[in-house]
Design a protein around this motif. Structure first.
Motif, mmCIF file in Angstrom:
data_model
loop_
_atom_site.group_PDB
_atom_site.id
_atom_site.type_symbol
_atom_site.label_atom_id
_atom_site.label_comp_id
_atom_site.label_asym_id
_atom_site.label_seq_id
_atom_site.Cartn_x
_atom_site.Cartn_y
_atom_site.Cartn_z
ATOM 1 N N TYR A 1 48.771 54.626 40.269
ATOM 2 C CA TYR A 1 49.570 53.678 41.051
ATOM 3 C C TYR A 1 50.477 52.883 40.121
ATOM 4 C CZ TYR A 1 50.596 49.797 44.270
ATOM 5 O OH TYR A 1 51.228 48.851 45.060
ATOM 6 N N PHE A 2 51.780 53.055 40.260
ATOM 7 C CA PHE A 2 52.753 52.439 39.359
ATOM 8 C C PHE A 2 52.193 52.431 37.933
ATOM 9 C CE2 PHE A 2 54.398 50.375 43.328
ATOM 10 C CZ PHE A 2 55.653 50.947 43.283
ATOM 11 N N PRO A 3 52.171 53.599 37.282
ATOM 12 C CA PRO A 3 51.478 53.771 36.002
ATOM 13 C C PRO A 3 51.839 52.715 34.966
ATOM 14 C CG PRO A 3 52.310 55.869 36.812
ATOM 15 C CD PRO A 3 52.859 54.826 37.722
ATOM 16 N N ASN A 4 50.900 52.496 34.049
ATOM 17 C CA ASN A 4 51.146 51.501 33.008
ATOM 18 C C ASN A 4 52.067 52.071 31.924
ATOM 19 O OD1 ASN A 4 49.446 53.090 31.356
ATOM 20 N ND2 ASN A 4 47.646 51.854 31.827
ATOM 21 N N ILE A 5 52.369 51.229 30.950
ATOM 22 C CA ILE A 5 53.313 51.600 29.894
ATOM 23 C C ILE A 5 52.831 52.843 29.147
ATOM 24 C CG2 ILE A 5 54.490 50.819 27.790
ATOM 25 C CD1 ILE A 5 55.342 49.194 30.165
ATOM 26 N N VAL B 1 43.560 57.270 32.536
ATOM 27 C CA VAL B 1 43.278 56.815 33.899
ATOM 28 C C VAL B 1 42.167 55.773 33.929
ATOM 29 C CG1 VAL B 1 41.471 58.471 34.564
ATOM 30 C CG2 VAL B 1 43.129 57.685 36.268
ATOM 31 N N ASN B 2 41.352 55.716 32.891
ATOM 32 C CA ASN B 2 40.186 54.844 32.887
ATOM 33 C C ASN B 2 40.594 53.395 32.634
ATOM 34 O OD1 ASN B 2 37.684 53.562 32.486
ATOM 35 N ND2 ASN B 2 36.769 55.430 31.636
ATOM 36 N N LYS C 1 35.824 55.467 40.974
ATOM 37 C CA LYS C 1 36.160 54.050 41.078
ATOM 38 C C LYS C 1 36.484 53.496 39.693
ATOM 39 C CE LYS C 1 32.976 53.430 44.983
ATOM 40 N NZ LYS C 1 31.781 52.709 45.482
ATOM 41 N N GLN C 2 37.026 52.280 39.676
ATOM 42 C CA GLN C 2 37.344 51.585 38.427
ATOM 43 C C GLN C 2 38.363 52.340 37.573
ATOM 44 O OE1 GLN C 2 35.972 48.511 37.772
ATOM 45 N NE2 GLN C 2 34.910 48.638 39.745
ATOM 46 N N THR C 3 39.355 52.924 38.226
ATOM 47 C CA THR C 3 40.410 53.615 37.483
ATOM 48 C C THR C 3 41.779 53.169 37.999
ATOM 49 O OG1 THR C 3 40.714 55.523 38.961
ATOM 50 C CG2 THR C 3 38.903 55.653 37.347
ATOM 51 N N TYR C 4 42.810 53.648 37.309
ATOM 52 C CA TYR C 4 44.178 53.320 37.702
ATOM 53 C C TYR C 4 44.682 54.175 38.865
ATOM 54 C CZ TYR C 4 44.781 50.407 33.525
ATOM 55 O OH TYR C 4 44.672 49.423 32.584
ATOM 56 N N ILE D 1 54.411 49.802 34.763
ATOM 57 C CA ILE D 1 55.818 50.084 34.446
ATOM 58 C C ILE D 1 56.749 49.107 35.165
ATOM 59 C CG2 ILE D 1 55.999 51.770 36.332
ATOM 60 C CD1 ILE D 1 57.723 51.970 32.845
ATOM 61 N N LEU D 2 56.308 48.545 36.275
ATOM 62 C CA LEU D 2 57.132 47.583 37.012
ATOM 63 C C LEU D 2 57.481 46.373 36.145
ATOM 64 C CD1 LEU D 2 55.294 47.654 40.460
ATOM 65 C CD2 LEU D 2 57.577 48.567 39.977
ATOM 66 N N ASP D 3 56.532 45.923 35.325
ATOM 67 C CA ASP D 3 56.779 44.770 34.462
ATOM 68 C C ASP D 3 57.907 45.063 33.486
ATOM 69 O OD1 ASP D 3 55.579 42.030 33.498
ATOM 70 O OD2 ASP D 3 55.851 43.216 31.663
ATOM 71 N N LEU D 4 57.858 46.228 32.868
ATOM 72 C CA LEU D 4 58.915 46.619 31.930
ATOM 73 C C LEU D 4 60.245 46.793 32.640
ATOM 74 C CD1 LEU D 4 59.635 47.562 29.003
ATOM 75 C CD2 LEU D 4 59.147 49.889 29.789
ATOM 76 N N LEU D 5 60.217 47.421 33.800
ATOM 77 C CA LEU D 5 61.448 47.696 34.543
ATOM 78 C C LEU D 5 62.153 46.403 34.946
ATOM 79 C CD1 LEU D 5 63.060 50.124 35.781
ATOM 80 C CD2 LEU D 5 61.842 49.642 37.907
#
Length: 207
Positions: free
Chosen positions: A9-13, A155-156, A35-38, A184-188
């Motif tokens: 979900y909206f992957p991280n950097i 993913v963890n 559970k407990q994943t991205y 990635i939204l933060d960077l964008l």
């Protein structure tokens, strides 16, 4: 470099650094949902610091459920909540208005399956970044992958690596300091058209 990675979900950097540098990206779609994943979570920078956005999902009564079969629990108005959180966090950022019209439909259109929704989010983000990805999907689950760099560990959310990514200006950075490896939204929203250059200049050290 060819890689295999989970669509989150909206992957991280870290996810996007791996994808931006890859010649070919294979999405893992045949794993079991954990559970407990991205897979259904991302982190943004809110006024009080790191803020989790979670997509509620319908868990099967069976012990194992394929990622591709997991449905979103749409009885909760999570899309409205997430959009309000993004507005609160980023409306004063330099580039929020620049991308707002492209992103808003993701929060106005109902989605049934978490995997399909994540893939759509990544597609929209790639358009915003002007990042062209050559993608394909896994046909079967393989624990060990040949001829591809395996980034599925990203993913963890509980055992996250510490990445030495370059700092950039964040909306609430003067209050809580720089928070690395957010969505990635933060960077964008903070870097805009420079976001792709940033991703391509970062180094992701595999464990």
């Amino acid at each position: 470099m060819s890689i295999i990675i989970h669509p989150t979900y909206f992957p991280n950097i870290a996810h996007f650094v791996a994808m931006a540098k890859a010649k070919e990206v294979m999405y893992e779609i045949n794993d079991n949902f954990l559970k407990q994943t991205y897979r259904n979570r991302c982190y943004i920078y809110g006024a009080n610091g790191k803020l989790a956005l979670n997509i509620p999902v319908i868990h099967s009564q069976k012990n194992r459920q394929k990622y591709r079969d997991v449905k979103i629990f749409n009885e909760e108005k999570w899309q409205s909540l997430h959009w309000k959180s993004l507005l609160s966090a980023y409306r004063t950022s330099p580039f929020f208005e620049y991308y707002e019209d492209e992103l808003l439909p993701l929060f106005n259109t109902k989605a049934d399956y978490i995997l399909d929704y994540n893939l759509k989010c990544i597609e929209v983000i790639c358009n915003c970044l002007q990042l062209e990805l050559h993608t394909l999907k896994s046909e079967t689950y393989q624990k060990s992958i040949q001829n591809k760099t395996d980034f599925r560990y990203l993913v963890n959310a509980k055992k996250e690596q510490v990445y030495q990514f370059d700092t950039y200006t964040q909306v609430f950075g003067n209050k809580h300091g720089f928070i690395p490896n957010l969505s990635i939204l933060d960077l964008l929203f903070n870097e805009g058209p420079n976001a792709l250059n940033y991703l391509e200049s970062q180094t992701l050290i595999t464990p």
